[in-house]
Design an enzyme around this catalytic site. Structure first.
Site, PDB file in Angstrom:
ATOM      1  N   SER A 290     -27.229  89.915  92.854  1.00  0.00           N
ATOM      2  CA  SER A 290     -25.778  89.932  93.091  1.00  0.00           C
ATOM      3  C   SER A 290     -25.269  88.580  93.614  1.00  0.00           C
ATOM      4  O   SER A 290     -24.229  88.081  93.154  1.00  0.00           O
ATOM      5  CB  SER A 290     -25.384  91.064  94.051  1.00  0.00           C
ATOM      6  OG  SER A 290     -26.145  91.016  95.225  1.00  0.00           O
ATOM      7  N   HIS A 320     -32.175  96.624  91.912  1.00  0.00           N
ATOM      8  CA  HIS A 320     -31.422  95.938  92.981  1.00  0.00           C
ATOM      9  C   HIS A 320     -30.726  97.014  93.815  1.00  0.00           C
ATOM     10  O   HIS A 320     -31.368  97.899  94.354  1.00  0.00           O
ATOM     11  CB  HIS A 320     -30.465  94.935  92.314  1.00  0.00           C
ATOM     12  CG  HIS A 320     -29.810  93.948  93.234  1.00  0.00           C
ATOM     13  ND1 HIS A 320     -30.271  93.651  94.482  1.00  0.00           N
ATOM     14  CD2 HIS A 320     -28.682  93.171  93.072  1.00  0.00           C
ATOM     15  CE1 HIS A 320     -29.487  92.738  95.054  1.00  0.00           C
ATOM     16  NE2 HIS A 320     -28.511  92.433  94.213  1.00  0.00           N
ATOM     17  N   HIS A 366     -40.651  93.947  97.211  1.00  0.00           N
ATOM     18  CA  HIS A 366     -39.558  92.972  97.252  1.00  0.00           C
ATOM     19  C   HIS A 366     -39.995  91.691  96.564  1.00  0.00           C
ATOM     20  O   HIS A 366     -41.175  91.338  96.595  1.00  0.00           O
ATOM     21  CB  HIS A 366     -39.155  92.665  98.705  1.00  0.00           C
ATOM     22  CG  HIS A 366     -37.800  92.048  98.800  1.00  0.00           C
ATOM     23  ND1 HIS A 366     -37.590  90.695  98.685  1.00  0.00           N
ATOM     24  CD2 HIS A 366     -36.582  92.606  98.964  1.00  0.00           C
ATOM     25  CE1 HIS A 366     -36.301  90.455  98.781  1.00  0.00           C
ATOM     26  NE2 HIS A 366     -35.655  91.596  98.948  1.00  0.00           N
ATOM     27  N   ARG A 375     -34.234  95.013 107.813  1.00  0.00           N
ATOM     28  CA  ARG A 375     -33.082  95.892 107.596  1.00  0.00           C
ATOM     29  C   ARG A 375     -33.560  97.351 107.558  1.00  0.00           C
ATOM     30  O   ARG A 375     -32.839  98.266 107.939  1.00  0.00           O
ATOM     31  CB  ARG A 375     -32.365  95.529 106.282  1.00  0.00           C
ATOM     32  CG  ARG A 375     -31.852  94.086 106.268  1.00  0.00           C
ATOM     33  CD  ARG A 375     -31.323  93.688 104.898  1.00  0.00           C
ATOM     34  NE  ARG A 375     -32.356  93.754 103.873  1.00  0.00           N
ATOM     35  CZ  ARG A 375     -32.146  93.590 102.576  1.00  0.00           C
ATOM     36  NH1 ARG A 375     -30.917  93.354 102.139  1.00  0.00           N
ATOM     37  NH2 ARG A 375     -33.139  93.657 101.699  1.00  0.00           N
ATOM     38  N   ASP A 421     -33.484  99.670 101.072  1.00  0.00           N
ATOM     39  CA  ASP A 421     -33.021 100.879 100.393  1.00  0.00           C
ATOM     40  C   ASP A 421     -33.850 102.112 100.705  1.00  0.00           C
ATOM     41  O   ASP A 421     -33.428 103.230 100.428  1.00  0.00           O
ATOM     42  CB  ASP A 421     -33.003 100.634  98.871  1.00  0.00           C
ATOM     43  CG  ASP A 421     -32.045  99.524  98.501  1.00  0.00           C
ATOM     44  OD1 ASP A 421     -30.929  99.518  99.031  1.00  0.00           O
ATOM     45  OD2 ASP A 421     -32.426  98.643  97.703  1.00  0.00           O
TER      46      ASP A 421
HETATM   47  C1  LIG Z   1     -38.071  94.878  94.216  1.00  0.00           C
HETATM   48  C2  LIG Z   1     -38.913  94.656  92.996  1.00  0.00           C
HETATM   49  C3  LIG Z   1     -38.033  94.708  91.748  1.00  0.00           C
HETATM   50  C4  LIG Z   1     -39.542  93.268  93.081  1.00  0.00           C
HETATM   51  O1  LIG Z   1     -40.118  92.994  91.845  1.00  0.00           O
HETATM   52  P1  LIG Z   1     -41.200  91.848  91.680  1.00  0.00           P
HETATM   53  O2  LIG Z   1     -40.804  90.625  92.419  1.00  0.00           O
HETATM   54  O3  LIG Z   1     -41.441  91.697  90.224  1.00  0.00           O
HETATM   55  O4  LIG Z   1     -42.448  92.491  92.436  1.00  0.00           O
HETATM   56  P2  LIG Z   1     -43.992  92.137  92.269  1.00  0.00           P
HETATM   57  O5  LIG Z   1     -44.205  90.712  91.901  1.00  0.00           O
HETATM   58  O6  LIG Z   1     -44.648  92.627  93.496  1.00  0.00           O
HETATM   59  O7  LIG Z   1     -44.400  93.031  90.995  1.00  0.00           O
HETATM   60  C5  LIG Z   1     -45.724  93.033  90.511  1.00  0.00           C
HETATM   61  C6  LIG Z   1     -46.005  94.368  89.880  1.00  0.00           C
HETATM   62  O8  LIG Z   1     -45.957  95.384  90.888  1.00  0.00           O
HETATM   63  C7  LIG Z   1     -45.060  96.389  90.500  1.00  0.00           C
HETATM   64  N1  LIG Z   1     -44.339  96.906  91.681  1.00  0.00           N
HETATM   65  C8  LIG Z   1     -43.633  96.209  92.587  1.00  0.00           C
HETATM   66  N2  LIG Z   1     -43.051  97.053  93.451  1.00  0.00           N
HETATM   67  C9  LIG Z   1     -43.395  98.292  93.075  1.00  0.00           C
HETATM   68  C10 LIG Z   1     -43.064  99.578  93.535  1.00  0.00           C
HETATM   69  N3  LIG Z   1     -42.242  99.771  94.569  1.00  0.00           N
HETATM   70  N4  LIG Z   1     -43.593 100.648  92.900  1.00  0.00           N
HETATM   71  C11 LIG Z   1     -44.412 100.474  91.843  1.00  0.00           C
HETATM   72  N5  LIG Z   1     -44.740  99.284  91.334  1.00  0.00           N
HETATM   73  C12 LIG Z   1     -44.228  98.208  91.946  1.00  0.00           C
HETATM   74  C13 LIG Z   1     -44.059  95.682  89.602  1.00  0.00           C
HETATM   75  O9  LIG Z   1     -43.347  96.609  88.796  1.00  0.00           O
HETATM   76  C14 LIG Z   1     -44.964  94.766  88.832  1.00  0.00           C
HETATM   77  O10 LIG Z   1     -45.600  95.533  87.852  1.00  0.00           O
HETATM   78  P3  LIG Z   1     -45.958  94.910  86.388  1.00  0.00           P
HETATM   79  O11 LIG Z   1     -46.924  93.811  86.662  1.00  0.00           O
HETATM   80  O12 LIG Z   1     -46.518  96.050  85.659  1.00  0.00           O
HETATM   81  O13 LIG Z   1     -44.669  94.406  85.818  1.00  0.00           O
HETATM   82  C15 LIG Z   1     -40.058  95.709  92.906  1.00  0.00           C
HETATM   83  O14 LIG Z   1     -40.818  95.664  94.090  1.00  0.00           O
HETATM   84  C16 LIG Z   1     -39.525  97.099  92.669  1.00  0.00           C
HETATM   85  O15 LIG Z   1     -39.297  97.466  91.510  1.00  0.00           O
HETATM   86  N6  LIG Z   1     -39.310  97.908  93.764  1.00  0.00           N
HETATM   87  C17 LIG Z   1     -38.727  99.224  93.624  1.00  0.00           C
HETATM   88  C18 LIG Z   1     -37.209  99.111  93.444  1.00  0.00           C
HETATM   89  C19 LIG Z   1     -36.523  98.714  94.729  1.00  0.00           C
HETATM   90  O16 LIG Z   1     -36.800  99.248  95.781  1.00  0.00           O
HETATM   91  N7  LIG Z   1     -35.601  97.773  94.597  1.00  0.00           N
HETATM   92  C20 LIG Z   1     -34.822  97.308  95.733  1.00  0.00           C
HETATM   93  C21 LIG Z   1     -35.214  95.940  96.149  1.00  0.00           C
HETATM   94  S1  LIG Z   1     -34.375  95.447  97.624  1.00  0.00           S
END
Ligand SMILES: CC(C)(COP(=O)(O)OP(=O)(O)OC[C@H]1O[C@@H](n2cnc3c(N)ncnc32)[C@H](O)[C@@H]1OP(=O)(O)O)[C@@H](O)C(=O)NCCC(=O)NCCS
Length: 514
Positions: A290, A320, A366, A375, A421
C-alpha cells in the site's frame, strides 16, 4: 528566503536583546521586564504553534537543504548489490526508495520517526481519561518528526472535524452500490470519486509552480483523512445496519471517537481500542504494497485521492491488509471443525492440513520482520488487560504457541512469527460483558445475523470480518499521506525502475539460456 516563523524568531531575539539592555541601564523601567516575559512567552507560543501547515513551512526548506547537500556529497556512493534472486524475489532487501515517516527493523519492528510502538504509547497525547495514544498525535509525529503537545493534537482533531463533510455525489454513489460489492472496493471507489475535490489537481491544471505542490497535497491529505471515517462508517451502516444514518460529526470529539460514534459503537473501551488500532496500522515503511503503491502513483503527480485509492486496492489483497479478514475466516472455520476447546494436537493437525492444501496460515510470516510483530504484541497486551478470558483470545494465544513451530518444521517461511493481522479481528469482535444478556452474532456472510441469549456473551460486536480491512485502510492514510506531502516537498521524481526480460537477465550475467 526566510519563512514567517524565522522572521518572527529573528525579530523577537533582537527586541529581546534591546529590552534586556534597556533594563540594565534603566532599572526603574520595570514594566520592560514584563515586556521581556511577554516576548519570551510569545516566542515559545510561536515555536509550539498548533498550526501544522506553519510547522511544515518551517521544516521543509531546512530538509530540502539538508538533502541537497547530502546528495551533492554522496550522490554517487554505492549502497548495495542487486542479485538475480532479488529481481525475481519481489525486490526483497533492495534499497530503492526514500520514505521518511517510518523505518522497519527486521528484529525490532516498526519505528515511527524513530519511536517504537511502546514509546509512542507512552509519549503521545491521550484522550481525557484514555490510555491509548490518539492517532492525531501519531500523524503529527509522522509528518513533522516531532512529538506533539496536547494543544497541537487538539488542533488536528478540530481541523479534521471541520473538514469531514462528504460531497453529495460520493454519498449517492455509496448508497447505490450493490450489497455484494466488497467493502474495500466501495472504499477505494469512493476515495477515487472524492478527487472532484482535489485542490492539488485544480492547482496543477492552473499551472501552479512545483515549489508549491506540497501545500496543495497537504490540504488534500488533511481533507481526505478527515473524510475517511465518514466514508468507512457509511459503508458499514449501508451493509450491516440497514442504511441507518452515520449522524453528525462532533467537533469536540477526537477523530477515533467520532468514527466509533458514526459506526454506532458507544462502548468507551471500543473507542480506546480504535485509537490504538488506528495508531498502529498507520505506517510500515515504504516498500509494503500500500505504501509503495501510493508512492508510485503519487510520483506521476496523481492527486492524493487517486494515489491513496490505488494504495487501498493493494491493501485489499489477501497477502497484505485483507489478511485480517482471512485470519477470522480461518479461525471461524477452525472452530466450526474442531469445536470450542481444542487440544494442541488437533490444532497442529489443522494447521498442517492448511499447509498441505497449498494455502498460507493467515496472520503469520512477513516479508521483512523476523520476530513477533510488535503490533501483534501490543494488541495481545490490550487483550490480556481487557479480555483475558475471552475464548477467541485464548484460541489466538494457543495458536501463538503452535503455529511458529509448525512453520519452522515445514521449513519454508522465513519468518514463522505472527504479524499484525493475527490479532486485530479477534479484538474487534469480542469482549466479555458478564452483565450483558443478549447480543447479535453476525456471521461473516455480511447481512445474516442471529440473536442469541446468554448470561455471559463476548461483545464488542464488530463481527463483520469483510469490513476489517477498511479500518486498516483508514489508519494507513496517516502514514502514506504524511509521506506524500514530503515526497512533493522534496521534489521526488517520477518513479521508473528498470525492468528486464529473463533473456535479458541471462545475457547480463552470461548464463546459457535453456
Ligand atoms: C506475508 C507474506 C506474504 C510474506 O511473504 P514472503 O516474503 O514471500 O515470505 P517468505 O519469504 O517467508 O516465503 C517463503 C515461503 O514460505 C511460505 N510462507 C510464508 N508465510 C507463510 C505462512 N504464513 N503460511 C504458509 N506458508 C508461508 C511462502 O508462501 C513461500 O512459499 P513458496 O516458496 O512456496 O512460494 C507471507 O508470510 C504470507 O503469505 N503470510 C500469510 C498472509 C499474511 O498474514 N499477510 C499479512 C502480512 S502483514
Amino acid at each position: 528566503m526566510f519563512s514567517s516563523f524565522e522572521v518572527f524568531s529573528l525579530v523577537s531575539v533582537y527586541v529581546l536583546k534591546f529590552v534586556v539592555v534597556l533594563n540594565h541601564f534603566f532599572p526603574f523601567l520595570s514594566n520592560f521586564q514584563n515586556a521581556t516575559n511577554l516576548f519570551v512567552a510569545a516566542r515559545n507560543a510561536s515555536a509550539s504553534t498548533t498550526n501544522l501547515r506553519d510547522v511544515l513551512s518551517d521544516l521543509i526548506p531546512k530538509e530540502q537543504t539538508r538533502i541537497k547537500n547530502f546528495k551533492q556529497q554522496y550522490g554517487k556512493t554505492n549502497i548495495g548489490q542487486i542479485t538475480v534472486d532479488m529481481v525475481y524475489g519481489g525486490m526483497r532487501g533492495m534499497k530503492g526508495l526514500v520514505y521518511e515517516t517510518s523505518v522497519l527493523d527486521p528484529e525490532e519492528g516498526i519505528r515511527f520517526r524513530g519511536y517504537s510502538i511502546p514509546e509512542c504509547q507512552k509519549l503521545l497525547p491521550k484522550a481525557p481519561g484514555g490510555e491509548e495514544p490518539l492517532p492525531e498525535g501519531l500523524f503529527w509525529l509522522l509528518i513533522t518528526g516531532q512529538v506533539p503537545t496536547e494543544e497541537q493534537v487538539n488542533w488536528v482533531s478540530k481541523e479534521w472535524a471541520k473538514r469531514a463533510a462528504l460531497p453529495s455525489h460520493v454519498v449517492t454513489m455509496l448508497d447505490n452500490f450493490p450489497t455484494n460489492l466488497h467493502p474495500m472496493s466501495q472504499f477505494s471507489a469512493a476515495i477515487t470519486a472524492l478527487n472532484s475535490e482535489s485542490s492539488f489537481a485544480r492547482a496543477y491544471s492552473e499551472g501552479v509552480h512545483k515549489s508549491k505542490y506540497w501545500e496543495f497535497v497537504y490540504e488534500d491529505s488533511m481533507d481526505l483523512i478527515a473524510k475517511l471515517p465518514c466514508i468507512a462508517a457509511k459503508i458499514y451502516r449501508n451493509l450491516y445496519r440497514e442504511g441507518s444514518s452515520i449522524g453528525a460529526i462532533d467537533s469536540n470529539l477526537d477523530w477515533s471517537h467520532n468514527f466509533t460514534n458514526m459506526l454506532g459503537y458507544s462502548e468507551p473501551q471500543f473507542t480506546e481500542l480504535m485509537r490504538l488500532y488506528l495508531t498502529i496500522h498507520s505506517d510500515h515503511e515504504g516498500g509494503n504494497v500500500s505504501a509503495h503503491t501510493s508512492h508510485l502513483v503519487g510520483s506521476a503527480l496523481s492527486d492524493p485521492y487517486l494515489s491513496f485509492s490505488a494504495a487501498m486496492n493493494g491493501l485489499a489483497g489477501p497477502l497484505h491488509g485483507l489478511a485480517n479478514q482471512e485470519v477470522l475466516v480461518w479461525l471461524t472455520a477452525l472452530q466450526k471443525e474442531l469445536g470450542g476447546e481444542v487440544s494442541d494436537e488437533r490444532m497442529r493437525d489443522y494447521i498442517w492440513n492448511t499447509l498441505k492444501s497449498g494455502r498460507v496460515v493467515p496472520g503469520y510470516g512477513h516479508a521483512v520482520l523476523r520476530k513477533t510483530d510488535p503490533r501483534y504484541t501490543c494488541q495481545r497486551e490490550f487483550a490480556l488487560k481487557h479480555l483475558p478470558n475471552d475464548p477467541m483470545f485464548k484460541l489466538v494465544a494457543q495458536l501463538y504457541k503452535i503455529v511458529p513451530n509448525v512453520l519452522l518444521e515445514q521449513g519454508k517461511a522465513k519468518n514463522p512469527w505472527p504479524n499484525v493481522d493475527a490479532h486485530s479481528g479477534v479484538l474487534l469482535q469480542v469482549r466479555c460483558h458478564s452483565s450483558l444478556w443478549s447480543c447479535h452474532l453476525r456471521n461473516h456472510r455480511w447481512k445474516a445475523s442471529l440473536t442469541v441469549f446468554s448470561p455471559c456473551v463476548q461483545y464488542y460486536g464488530m463481527t463483520e470480518m469483510n469490513y476489517y480491512t477498511v479500518l486498516f485502510g483508514v489508519s494507513r492514510a496517516l502514514g502514506v499521506l504524511a509521506q506524500l506531502v514530503w515526497s512533493r516537498a522534496l521534489g521526488f521524481p517520477l518513479e521508473r525502475p528498470k525492468s528486464m526480460s529473463t533473456d535479458g537477465l541471462m545475457t547480463l550475467v552470461g548464463a546459457k539460456s535453456g
